[in-house]
Scaffold this active site. Structure first.
Site, PDB file in Angstrom:
ATOM      1  N   ASP A  26      39.131  39.817  35.128  1.00 37.98           N
ATOM      2  CA  ASP A  26      38.380  39.125  34.076  1.00 37.98           C
ATOM      3  C   ASP A  26      39.239  38.940  32.826  1.00 37.98           C
ATOM      4  OD1 ASP A  26      36.180  37.866  33.013  1.00 37.98           O
ATOM      5  OD2 ASP A  26      35.180  39.715  32.391  1.00 37.98           O
ATOM      6  N   GLY A  27      38.928  37.882  32.090  1.00 36.38           N
ATOM      7  CA  GLY A  27      39.563  37.678  30.781  1.00 36.38           C
ATOM      8  C   GLY A  27      40.572  36.538  30.735  1.00 36.38           C
ATOM      9  N   ARG A  39      41.561  26.883  28.959  1.00 38.80           N
ATOM     10  CA  ARG A  39      41.192  27.967  29.882  1.00 38.80           C
ATOM     11  C   ARG A  39      41.966  27.878  31.203  1.00 38.80           C
ATOM     12  NH1 ARG A  39      36.536  30.881  29.105  1.00 38.80           N
ATOM     13  NH2 ARG A  39      36.305  31.058  31.366  1.00 38.80           N
ATOM     14  N   HIS A  43      43.765  30.746  33.754  1.00 33.86           N
ATOM     15  CA  HIS A  43      43.589  30.952  35.198  1.00 33.86           C
ATOM     16  C   HIS A  43      44.936  30.863  35.921  1.00 33.86           C
ATOM     17  CE1 HIS A  43      39.349  31.090  34.649  1.00 33.86           C
ATOM     18  NE2 HIS A  43      39.203  29.812  34.365  1.00 33.86           N
ATOM     19  N   SER A  71      32.871  34.219  41.665  1.00 35.47           N
ATOM     20  CA  SER A  71      31.578  34.815  42.009  1.00 35.47           C
ATOM     21  C   SER A  71      30.574  33.725  42.342  1.00 35.47           C
ATOM     22  CB  SER A  71      31.060  35.669  40.849  1.00 35.47           C
ATOM     23  OG  SER A  71      30.459  34.855  39.859  1.00 35.47           O
ATOM     24  N   SER A  72      29.511  34.115  43.050  1.00 33.34           N
ATOM     25  CA  SER A  72      28.482  33.124  43.387  1.00 33.34           C
ATOM     26  C   SER A  72      27.818  32.606  42.109  1.00 33.34           C
ATOM     27  CB  SER A  72      27.460  33.722  44.357  1.00 33.34           C
ATOM     28  OG  SER A  72      27.054  35.002  43.932  1.00 33.34           O
ATOM     29  N   LEU A 137      49.418  45.686  53.951  1.00 30.28           N
ATOM     30  CA  LEU A 137      48.323  45.654  52.968  1.00 30.28           C
ATOM     31  C   LEU A 137      47.260  44.681  53.466  1.00 30.28           C
ATOM     32  CD1 LEU A 137      47.215  46.096  49.940  1.00 30.28           C
ATOM     33  CD2 LEU A 137      48.404  43.964  49.416  1.00 30.28           C
TER      34      LEU A 137
HETATM   35  C1  IPE Z   1      33.196  38.188  37.195  1.00 29.98           C
HETATM   36  O1  IPE Z   1      33.611  37.679  35.977  1.00 29.98           O
HETATM   37  C2  IPE Z   1      33.635  37.292  38.309  1.00 29.98           C
HETATM   38  C3  IPE Z   1      35.070  37.246  38.582  1.00 29.98           C
HETATM   39  C4  IPE Z   1      35.984  37.945  37.975  1.00 29.98           C
HETATM   40  C5  IPE Z   1      35.457  36.355  39.621  1.00 29.98           C
HETATM   41  P1  IPE Z   1      32.673  36.754  35.074  1.00 29.98           P
HETATM   42  O2  IPE Z   1      33.452  36.416  33.868  1.00 29.98           O
HETATM   43  O3  IPE Z   1      32.143  35.625  35.875  1.00 29.98           O
HETATM   44  O4  IPE Z   1      31.460  37.744  34.743  1.00 29.98           O
HETATM   45  P2  IPE Z   1      30.424  37.761  33.563  1.00 29.98           P
HETATM   46  O5  IPE Z   1      29.807  36.388  33.503  1.00 29.98           O
HETATM   47  O6  IPE Z   1      31.178  38.079  32.318  1.00 29.98           O
HETATM   48  O7  IPE Z   1      29.458  38.832  33.931  1.00 29.98           O
HETATM   49  C1  IPE Z   2      38.160  35.587  35.134  1.00 26.66           C
HETATM   50  O1  IPE Z   2      38.346  35.102  33.864  1.00 26.66           O
HETATM   51  C2  IPE Z   2      38.277  34.533  36.196  1.00 26.66           C
HETATM   52  C3  IPE Z   2      36.998  34.129  36.795  1.00 26.66           C
HETATM   53  C4  IPE Z   2      35.824  34.615  36.507  1.00 26.66           C
HETATM   54  C5  IPE Z   2      37.039  33.078  37.779  1.00 26.66           C
HETATM   55  P1  IPE Z   2      37.215  34.363  33.067  1.00 26.66           P
HETATM   56  O2  IPE Z   2      37.295  32.899  33.349  1.00 26.66           O
HETATM   57  O3  IPE Z   2      35.880  34.965  33.312  1.00 26.66           O
HETATM   58  O4  IPE Z   2      37.674  34.643  31.578  1.00 26.66           O
HETATM   59  P2  IPE Z   2      36.762  35.009  30.343  1.00 26.66           P
HETATM   60  O5  IPE Z   2      35.871  36.140  30.758  1.00 26.66           O
HETATM   61  O6  IPE Z   2      35.976  33.772  30.008  1.00 26.66           O
HETATM   62  O7  IPE Z   2      37.732  35.397  29.274  1.00 26.66           O
HETATM   63 MG    MG Z   3      34.808  36.447  32.439  1.00 31.11          MG
END
Ligand code: IPE
Ligand code: IPE
Ligand code: MG
Length: 253
Positions: A26-27, A39, A43, A71-72, A137
């Site tokens: 995440d992030g 963004r 990614h 995620s779904s 792995l």
């Molecule tokens: C969780 O992150 C899903 C993935 C890392 C693929 P999100 O950024 O989608 O989760 P929320 O919305 O902050 O809970």
């Molecule tokens: C994680 O990063 C990747 C996915 C959820 C696909 P985010 O896209 O959720 O990044 P933030 O949380 O908005 O920073």
């Molecule tokens: Mg996120």
């Protein structure tokens, strides 16, 4: 010896390593925003972090690594971002499959196939078929994955089999249900890491993570790599996993 290899020496010779590390990556978006970048660049840099983490997991001899990559619930994002994320997985498989195969990585993708475009589905099938016997792995990629849907689907399949008389409802156990999950055959995660400072599971591995050690790290996913994996593993090694029993010190006294 460099500080880095010393660090590996420490985690490698200390208490047991996790057999299965699962990561909520995440992030990416915030990493990019902070730099005034779109963004999608976050990614893209996230894919580099995936490669570093896979290499480090192989080096550490961690047998299973699961990465939550879509995620779904991520369908709620703008179509352009969804396209970027699909495109990145396609590009990752196209450009890195041979190298992963040569490194002995077995790829397994978990999640729902519906709504995923056919080109990506065939790349996933190709990656899984090519690498299925690899041993170094197992890289589990959770793509279009949601734990509640996974558990509901498992319950539905068991109910259907009971209705046909194939199984006795009284014989349904935690083990038989776990065998119907996408992760069947994969041991439960020992260590679950979430980056970016958020402290929630966001519908990831709800069943499987029942006794995982949770480690939340402030680092944004594009800045994650070998050092951060080692740090999380050493935090894991300092934990006392009691599984509802008593602490080692209490048992010893
Ligand atoms: C969780 O992150 C899903 C993935 C890392 C693929 P999100 O950024 O989608 O989760 P929320 O919305 O902050 O809970
Ligand atoms: C994680 O990063 C990747 C996915 C959820 C696909 P985010 O896209 O959720 O990044 P933030 O949380 O908005 O920073
Ligand atoms: Mg996120």
């Amino acid at each position: 010896m460099s500080q880095r290899s010393q660090q590996l020496g420490l985690v490698g010779s200390g208490p047991a390593l996790p057999r299965h590390v699962a990561i909520i990556m995440d992030g990416n978006g915030r990493w990019a925003n902070r730099r005034g970048l779109p963004r999608r660049l976050g990614h893209r840099m996230g894919v580099e972090a995936v490669k570093r983490t896979v290499r480090a997991a192989i080096e550490l001899k961690i047998p299973y690594l699961t990465l939550f990559s879509f995620s779904s619930e991520n369908w709620a994002r703008p179509a352009s971002e969804i396209d970027d994320l699909m495109g990145l997985l396609k590009r990752f498989i196209r450009s890195d499959l041979q190298e992963l195969h040569q490194a002995g990585v077995a790829i397994r993708v978990i999640g729902e196939r519906g709504r995923v475009d056919s080109e990506l589905l065939s790349l996933i099938d190709e990656a899984q078929a090519l690498t299925r016997n690899n041993q170094a792995l197992t890289l589990v990629i959770a793509f279009n994955y949601g734990a509640r849907a996974e558990i509901a689907a498992a319950a539905r399949r068991l109910a259907e089999r009971a209705r046909c008389g194939e199984i006795d409802p009284a014989a349904i156990t935690e083990t038989t249900l776990a065998q119907e999950l996408h992760t069947s055959g994969v041991p439960d995660p020992d260590l679950l890491i979430r980056t970016s400072g958020e402290q929630r599971l966001s519908n990831f591995l709800l069943w499987q993570a029942a006794y995982a050690e949770l480690v939340f790290m402030d680092v944004k996913w594009p800045d994650f790599g070998r050092e951060q994996l080692l740090e999380a593993v050493s935090i894991f090694q300092a934990r006392d996993r009691r599984y509802g029993g008593l602490a080692k010190e209490v048992l010893g006294s």
